[in-house]
Design a protein around this motif. Sequence first.
Motif, PDB file in Angstrom:
ATOM      1  N   VAL A 282       0.838  -1.192   0.000  1.00 20.32           N
ATOM      2  CA  VAL A 282       0.000   0.000   0.000  1.00 20.32           C
ATOM      3  C   VAL A 282       0.876   1.247   0.000  1.00 20.32           C
ATOM      4  N   ALA A 283       0.452   2.269  -0.756  1.00 17.51           N
ATOM      5  CA  ALA A 283       1.135   3.562  -0.738  1.00 17.51           C
ATOM      6  C   ALA A 283       0.853   4.240   0.598  1.00 17.51           C
ATOM      7  N   ILE A 284       1.912   4.658   1.286  1.00 19.33           N
ATOM      8  CA  ILE A 284       1.794   5.255   2.618  1.00 19.33           C
ATOM      9  C   ILE A 284       1.878   6.776   2.561  1.00 19.33           C
ATOM     10  N   MET A 285       2.825   7.311   1.790  1.00 16.13           N
ATOM     11  CA  MET A 285       3.009   8.761   1.677  1.00 16.13           C
ATOM     12  C   MET A 285       4.023   9.031   0.572  1.00 16.13           C
ATOM     13  N   LEU A 286       4.154  10.292   0.226  1.00 19.96           N
ATOM     14  CA  LEU A 286       5.283  10.749  -0.573  1.00 19.96           C
ATOM     15  C   LEU A 286       6.252  11.391   0.403  1.00 19.96           C
ATOM     16  N   ASP A 287       7.507  11.078   0.249  1.00 17.75           N
ATOM     17  CA  ASP A 287       8.539  11.613   1.126  1.00 17.75           C
ATOM     18  C   ASP A 287       9.507  12.444   0.294  1.00 17.75           C
ATOM     19  N   ASP A 288       9.912  13.564   0.826  1.00 17.62           N
ATOM     20  CA  ASP A 288      10.800  14.499   0.148  1.00 17.62           C
ATOM     21  C   ASP A 288      12.228  14.275   0.633  1.00 17.62           C
ATOM     22  N   LYS A 289      13.109  13.892  -0.289  1.00 12.13           N
ATOM     23  CA  LYS A 289      14.509  13.637   0.068  1.00 12.13           C
ATOM     24  C   LYS A 289      15.192  14.888   0.628  1.00 12.13           C
ATOM     25  N   GLN A 290      14.625  16.074   0.349  1.00  8.57           N
ATOM     26  CA  GLN A 290      15.183  17.324   0.864  1.00  8.57           C
ATOM     27  C   GLN A 290      14.593  17.694   2.229  1.00  8.57           C
ATOM     28  N   HIS A 291      13.687  16.858   2.743  1.00  5.48           N
ATOM     29  CA  HIS A 291      13.053  17.023   4.061  1.00  5.48           C
ATOM     30  C   HIS A 291      12.278  18.337   4.198  1.00  5.48           C
ATOM     31  N   ARG A 292      11.650  18.770   3.091  1.00  6.91           N
ATOM     32  CA  ARG A 292      10.806  19.964   3.140  1.00  6.91           C
ATOM     33  C   ARG A 292       9.367  19.592   3.473  1.00  6.91           C
ATOM     34  N   ILE A 293       8.847  18.582   2.763  1.00 10.45           N
ATOM     35  CA  ILE A 293       7.436  18.208   2.902  1.00 10.45           C
ATOM     36  C   ILE A 293       7.289  16.696   2.953  1.00 10.45           C
ATOM     37  N   ARG A 294       6.130  16.286   3.436  1.00 13.18           N
ATOM     38  CA  ARG A 294       5.613  14.939   3.240  1.00 13.18           C
ATOM     39  C   ARG A 294       4.214  15.120   2.686  1.00 13.18           C
ATOM     40  N   VAL A 295       3.790  14.184   1.858  1.00  9.73           N
ATOM     41  CA  VAL A 295       2.553  14.363   1.103  1.00  9.73           C
ATOM     42  C   VAL A 295       1.598  13.209   1.374  1.00  9.73           C
ATOM     43  N   ALA A 296       0.334  13.565   1.567  1.00 13.09           N
ATOM     44  CA  ALA A 296      -0.731  12.574   1.717  1.00 13.09           C
ATOM     45  C   ALA A 296      -1.714  12.720   0.559  1.00 13.09           C
ATOM     46  N   VAL A 297      -2.153  11.587   0.057  1.00 15.78           N
ATOM     47  CA  VAL A 297      -3.246  11.524  -0.912  1.00 15.78           C
ATOM     48  C   VAL A 297      -4.352  10.766  -0.179  1.00 15.78           C
ATOM     49  N   PRO A 298      -5.298  11.507   0.396  1.00 13.79           N
ATOM     50  CA  PRO A 298      -6.248  10.887   1.330  1.00 13.79           C
ATOM     51  C   PRO A 298      -6.957   9.641   0.825  1.00 13.79           C
ATOM     52  N   ASN A 299      -7.454   9.653  -0.423  1.00 11.84           N
ATOM     53  CA  ASN A 299      -8.243   8.507  -0.881  1.00 11.84           C
ATOM     54  C   ASN A 299      -7.391   7.319  -1.318  1.00 11.84           C
ATOM     55  N   VAL A 300      -6.078   7.468  -1.319  1.00  9.70           N
ATOM     56  CA  VAL A 300      -5.184   6.379  -1.716  1.00  9.70           C
ATOM     57  C   VAL A 300      -4.362   5.861  -0.536  1.00  9.70           C
ATOM     58  N   MET A 301      -4.129   6.719   0.459  1.00 11.77           N
ATOM     59  CA  MET A 301      -3.165   6.414   1.504  1.00 11.77           C
ATOM     60  C   MET A 301      -3.779   6.144   2.876  1.00 11.77           C
ATOM     61  N   GLY A 302      -4.996   5.627   2.886  1.00 17.63           N
ATOM     62  CA  GLY A 302      -5.596   5.134   4.121  1.00 17.63           C
ATOM     63  C   GLY A 302      -6.217   6.155   5.050  1.00 17.63           C
ATOM     64  N   TYR A 303      -6.458   7.360   4.585  1.00 19.70           N
ATOM     65  CA  TYR A 303      -7.084   8.387   5.424  1.00 19.70           C
ATOM     66  C   TYR A 303      -8.594   8.296   5.324  1.00 19.70           C
ATOM     67  N   ASP A 304      -9.275   8.843   6.316  1.00 16.40           N
ATOM     68  CA  ASP A 304     -10.724   8.976   6.262  1.00 16.40           C
ATOM     69  C   ASP A 304     -11.006  10.178   5.369  1.00 16.40           C
ATOM     70  N   ASP A 305     -11.179   9.926   4.099  1.00 15.30           N
ATOM     71  CA  ASP A 305     -11.319  10.995   3.110  1.00 15.30           C
ATOM     72  C   ASP A 305     -12.476  11.932   3.440  1.00 15.30           C
ATOM     73  N   ALA A 306     -13.551  11.404   3.981  1.00 18.11           N
ATOM     74  CA  ALA A 306     -14.719  12.234   4.299  1.00 18.11           C
ATOM     75  C   ALA A 306     -14.409  13.261   5.378  1.00 18.11           C
ATOM     76  N   ASN A 307     -13.472  12.958   6.272  1.00 16.67           N
ATOM     77  CA  ASN A 307     -13.134  13.877   7.354  1.00 16.67           C
ATOM     78  C   ASN A 307     -11.803  14.598   7.151  1.00 16.67           C
ATOM     79  N   PHE A 308     -11.183  14.396   6.004  1.00 15.59           N
ATOM     80  CA  PHE A 308      -9.927  15.080   5.690  1.00 15.59           C
ATOM     81  C   PHE A 308     -10.268  16.501   5.247  1.00 15.59           C
ATOM     82  N   PRO A 309      -9.457  17.497   5.606  1.00 18.11           N
ATOM     83  CA  PRO A 309      -9.749  18.860   5.140  1.00 18.11           C
ATOM     84  C   PRO A 309      -9.875  18.903   3.613  1.00 18.11           C
ATOM     85  N   LYS A 310     -10.879  19.594   3.145  1.00 21.21           N
ATOM     86  CA  LYS A 310     -11.144  19.669   1.706  1.00 21.21           C
ATOM     87  C   LYS A 310     -10.080  20.513   1.007  1.00 21.21           C
ATOM     88  N   ALA A 311      -9.787  20.140  -0.219  1.00 17.77           N
ATOM     89  CA  ALA A 311      -8.842  20.900  -1.029  1.00 17.77           C
ATOM     90  C   ALA A 311      -9.373  22.316  -1.223  1.00 17.77           C
TER      91      ALA A 311
END
Length: 145
Positions: free
Chosen positions: A81-110
Amino acid sequence: MAELNGGCAHVHTHAKAGPIDNHVCHCNVCKGVTGQQTTHVAFFNYADLEVDHPEKLKRVPFNKDNPDGPLEICLCTDCGVAIMLDDKQHRIRVAVPNVMGYDDANFPKATYHAFYDTSKGYAKPDDGRPVYEGLRPDFVWPKGA
C-alpha cells in the motif's frame, strides 16, 4: 483539527498539524501514479507527518520521467500500500487521502486546483475554488534539512 491518520495495517502515519497546502492536482505525474483524472493532494511540513515504521517503507521515484527528483513514493513492504510521498530534501511529506488510508470524508477539503491547463482536454473546474497552472501563487516551499 480532525485526527489525520493514514497508512495500512503495518505502517501508520499521523499528522501533528494540518496541511500547509491542500489542492486538487491535475498534473500528469499524479494521473500516471494514481490512475485518477484529478487527485486530492495535501502537503505537510516534513516533521508534521510522522510515520511509525519507516524501516518498513520501500521507496520508489514519484516521477518516472525524473527518477532522481526529490519526491519518493513510500510503499509498505508487507502489503504494498502507498503510505506517503517523502521528500529527500526534508521539506514536505505528502498525503493523498483517498489512496493512503485516510478517512477521506473527514480530511480537510482541497482549497484550490493546481496544475490545470487547457491542453488537458477537459473543462476548467467551476466548483468555486481557484484554478492555477501551478501551485497557488503564495505557496512557499519550506526549508529542507
